[in-house]
Design an enzyme around this catalytic site. Structure first.
Site, PDB file in Angstrom:
ATOM      1  N   PHE B 179       0.864  -1.193   0.000  1.00 55.62           N
ATOM      2  CA  PHE B 179       0.000   0.000   0.000  1.00 55.62           C
ATOM      3  C   PHE B 179       0.892   1.231   0.000  1.00 55.62           C
ATOM      4  O   PHE B 179       1.716   1.411   0.899  1.00 55.62           O
ATOM      5  CB  PHE B 179      -0.919   0.039   1.233  1.00 55.62           C
ATOM      6  N   ASP B 288       9.213   2.856   1.554  1.00 53.10           N
ATOM      7  CA  ASP B 288       8.068   3.657   1.983  1.00 53.10           C
ATOM      8  C   ASP B 288       7.862   3.442   3.479  1.00 53.10           C
ATOM      9  O   ASP B 288       7.383   2.401   3.910  1.00 53.10           O
ATOM     10  CB  ASP B 288       6.841   3.221   1.171  1.00 53.10           C
ATOM     11  N   LYS B 319       2.263  10.616   8.141  1.00 49.65           N
ATOM     12  CA  LYS B 319       1.560  10.110   9.332  1.00 49.65           C
ATOM     13  C   LYS B 319       2.179  10.631  10.630  1.00 49.65           C
ATOM     14  O   LYS B 319       2.117  11.822  10.907  1.00 49.65           O
ATOM     15  CB  LYS B 319       1.532   8.582   9.308  1.00 49.65           C
ATOM     16  N   THR B 343       2.256  23.998  -4.991  1.00 52.20           N
ATOM     17  CA  THR B 343       2.063  25.302  -4.355  1.00 52.20           C
ATOM     18  C   THR B 343       2.726  25.355  -2.979  1.00 52.20           C
ATOM     19  O   THR B 343       3.508  26.257  -2.693  1.00 52.20           O
ATOM     20  CB  THR B 343       0.567  25.622  -4.197  1.00 52.20           C
TER      21      THR B 343
END
Ligand code: FES
Lengths: 461, 461
Positions: B179, B288, B319, B343
């Site tokens: 995931f 990851d 997280k 941005t």
């Protein structure tokens, strides 16, 4: 509260900014860094840099500062004990929302919902807003096509390995010159600059021409109508062609004014016809108001200028709204939980600020203010382009969301630097446009201040 | 400061949560909402809901709360005037960073940089962290292949219309059960649940098997080594196959422990060999750590358990780190500004909190605490699965990052609800796993408290 004029002490970037750029360069690529800022000392329309230079800011952090720097209403919101928990405890909104969440949505985001939309999904930035809006359109389209929410066994197994029919060959139709973000889904609909797209894998999705109008719009009504008709025809052709290719268009995404791509406008008639084409072909219609939304065109949403009751199926926002997200029609609610989902699904601390911003906009009638100062700004640009026709052309705008073209990219970049050295911060967009993106607290006074300085720069050029 | 035990007043969700869910249901799909929370009243490891129920929280907002609710250090940070500007003025970090930005990066993110990495790019969430990490790998790979940073005229023109060679057919190799997020780029590497992927267009990228190990790992060394060897062989086959297909693998992405996909572990040997395969084939290696990072395994990064000096080329996080971003090696710096850009590029107000979190972790030796309470937790799970072998199996974990399997999905879901009714909040993952994701302030005391309650639930089952 605010300063009353720019005040320049060094060239920009000054020595302190240069040293900090060197330091940051050891950690990151600093190719895009303009200079370093002293945000504590910045106020309202004036940005103060690390060397003590104070600039009138008509770029406002890529159009993301709604009511200027250090607005007292926002400062008060942070120190108000009632909001402490929203800052300190960021929830997973999709599973464990705070008890005041529905009420806060009603009083903030839903109070400014576009016509015909009673639903809103918060997100955290423009990219996740658009990515999830696209996903909502894909889900809606497939459920419609399938006639049921229940996928086949084949769909279930194939989707886990990225293959059809579970991961279908659907597409989003976008426009050349459009900008909708840089994550891989968004980027497949972004077509404004090479640097954004080069070397990144993409989807074979249809891209239509966006009208290239002549300004001022009032003077070129017939020519512009022809140009718009040409683009609309192309859109229909592409929808048919991609359906034949086996990659049907689930949705059309468009900005009410193409911003990053060079401030390209189109008429209300164009957008209404485009919306009707979407409906006719069973595509969802997604209006991306990430840059145009939040009041800068003189209406809260730029699509309000179209004067229609049914502007869109989805409207996404971020930037000046401080939180990301998208409004949508009932049909586009995902059929199950967890289909549109991520850990945070937004950030209630940003809603705290948005609520304050909306209060200030109402209390101080900032949309009228924007309309007034926008008129002064655009009128001034018309006069300057008449005075310096060899340098400027194509002045255009709505509210303070204005732009003007320079002769070429080198001239544009030079004008930006020279104006900055005199204390006004501007942005570029497209090949050779200058874009104006002041905050909503930009008043006629500030427009005159800018125009005087810009006139000086042009007369010396 | 903290409460000392759960306290339940109503079933969960209680009447107030139910009414709020109805209200929110008029605005959004609420299929994933568990209940509504009173974050003001929550403290440390205890989450209080809208009906006044107080639960020991072992799920912590999908593993995103580092040091518990309303930690005094974080409350103080918000009200400290020195940080006011960071909350009120969110900058466009890529162009106009605040003057303290390099210094803040050094004292927070760089102070915990993985071995061999001196560069960090901040982002705002796990998805944009991974999307941009993938982009960095694609850019790096293409520059390497091209032998120059200068694209050809053909690349320049084709990329604007989503076609090769400018938008090349490159791929990222991922693992079944992995995931990495839900935006379209991330989602092409996510393979944990159908509901995430169904109906969303994807890329034809290679997917390898992730080892399916037997637990406890010490008892099945030989079997597990065989299983890992099989998966590594598959990885090499896929890299070759996709190169032949004309879609070369630019990078491999992997979690140190597959979280969402069911808490699947692998040995240090597996990861080191995988890293070497990546190097051998010229692919970047991306670890990851969005869910595993931040201390929950007893080390700051889960990959530290591999005991290697060169764990990765890119490490992404979010997280519990409160800000998103990724560390990377020098080679992966983009060659120009604006190639990796958006941005906001993160949010300095989240760095303020991260700095405080790191201080608390150091001051209170929380990594040792995690190791200690994790041992109690895992040992307790071993005992419970020995006592209830018809219900529980495969207890596993590192630090407090633990999981245990239930007999089937129905049993798992029932256990979660029954445990919640007794005042402990847990999460599910994979098909039938229960995952434990407490905050770093979870102490041995809390582990015992949970184990007692869980034992009650199991004995009544
Ligand atoms: S993609 Fe929007 S915050 Fe990360």
């Amino acid at each position: 509260f605010e300063y009353d004029a720019p005040s320049m002490k060094t060239p920009v970037p000054g020595p302190k900014s240069k040293e900090l750029t060197r330091q940051l360069g050891e950690i990151q690529n600093v190719g895009a860094v303009n200079f370093f800022c002293n945000y504590e000392e910045s106020r309202g329309n004036y940005l103060v840099d690390a060397d003590g230079n104070r600039m009138l800011d008509l770029y406002t952090q890529i159009s993301s500062v709604p009511i200027g720097y250090n607005h007292p209403a926002l400062m008060k919101a942070v120190t108000n004990p009632i909001h402490l928990s929203a800052f300190v405890n960021r929830p997973a909104l999709g599973i464990l929302p705070p008890e005041n969440f529905p009420e806060k949505l009603v009083e903030s985001l839903l109070s400014i919902a576009p016509t015909g939309m009673t639903r809103v999904q918060t997100m955290a930035c423009g990219s996740c807003s658009n990515e999830n809006a696209y996903k909502a359109m894909f889900i809606w389209y497939k459920n419609k096509e399938r006639g049921t929410n229940s996928p086949s066994a084949d769909e279930v197994s194939s989707c886990m390995i990225n293959q059809g029919p579970g991961c279908p060959d659907l597409s989003i139709l976008s426009f050349m010159g459009g900008f909708h973000g840089r994550t891989l889904g968004c980027l497949a609909t972004t077509h404004s600059k090479v640097i954004h797209k080069l070397d990144i894998p993409s989807f074979d999705w249809p891209i239509a021409s966006f009208p290239r109008l002549q300004y001022p719009l009032e003077e070129f009504v017939r020519e512009n109508a022809q140009e718009e008709a040409r683009c609309l025809e192309e859109v229909e052709d592409l929808i048919v062609k991609w359906r034949q290719k086996g990659k049907p268009v689930a949705g059309i995404v468009v900005e009410p004014i193409q911003a990053e791509g060079g401030d390209n406008h189109a008429s209300p008639d164009f957008f209404i016809k485009l919306r009707n084409i979407a409906r006719k072909h069973g595509c969802a219609f997604h209006v991306d108001e990430v840059q145009t939304g939040g009041g800068t065109t003189g209406k809260f949403w730029a699509h309000e200028h179209w004067g229609t009751d049914d502007p869109a199926d989805i409207v996404s926002f971020s930037k000046k709204m401080l939180t990301g997200g998208y409004y949508h029609k009932d049909e586009l609610v995902p059929d199950k939980g967890y289909r549109i989902f991520n850990t945070w699904m937004g950030d209630p601390s940003k809603n705290v600020f948005l609520t304050e911003v909306l209060n200030v906009i109402r209390r101080e009638n900032l949309l009228d203010e924007v309309t007034r100062s926008g008129k002064v700004l655009l009128q001034g640009l018309y006069e300057l382009q008449a005075q310096y026709p060899h340098i400027l052309s194509r002045a255009r705008g709505q509210g303070t969301f204005c732009a003007v073209d320079a002769r070429d990219d080198v001239t544009r970049d030079n004008l930006l630097l020279k104006t900055r050295d005199k204390g006004v911060l501007l942005g570029g967009c497209g090949d050779r446009s200058i874009r104006f993106r002041p905050a909503l607290v930009f008043k006629e006074y500030h427009a005159h201040q800018f125009l005087n300085i810009f006139n000086d720069v042009l007369s010396e050029y």
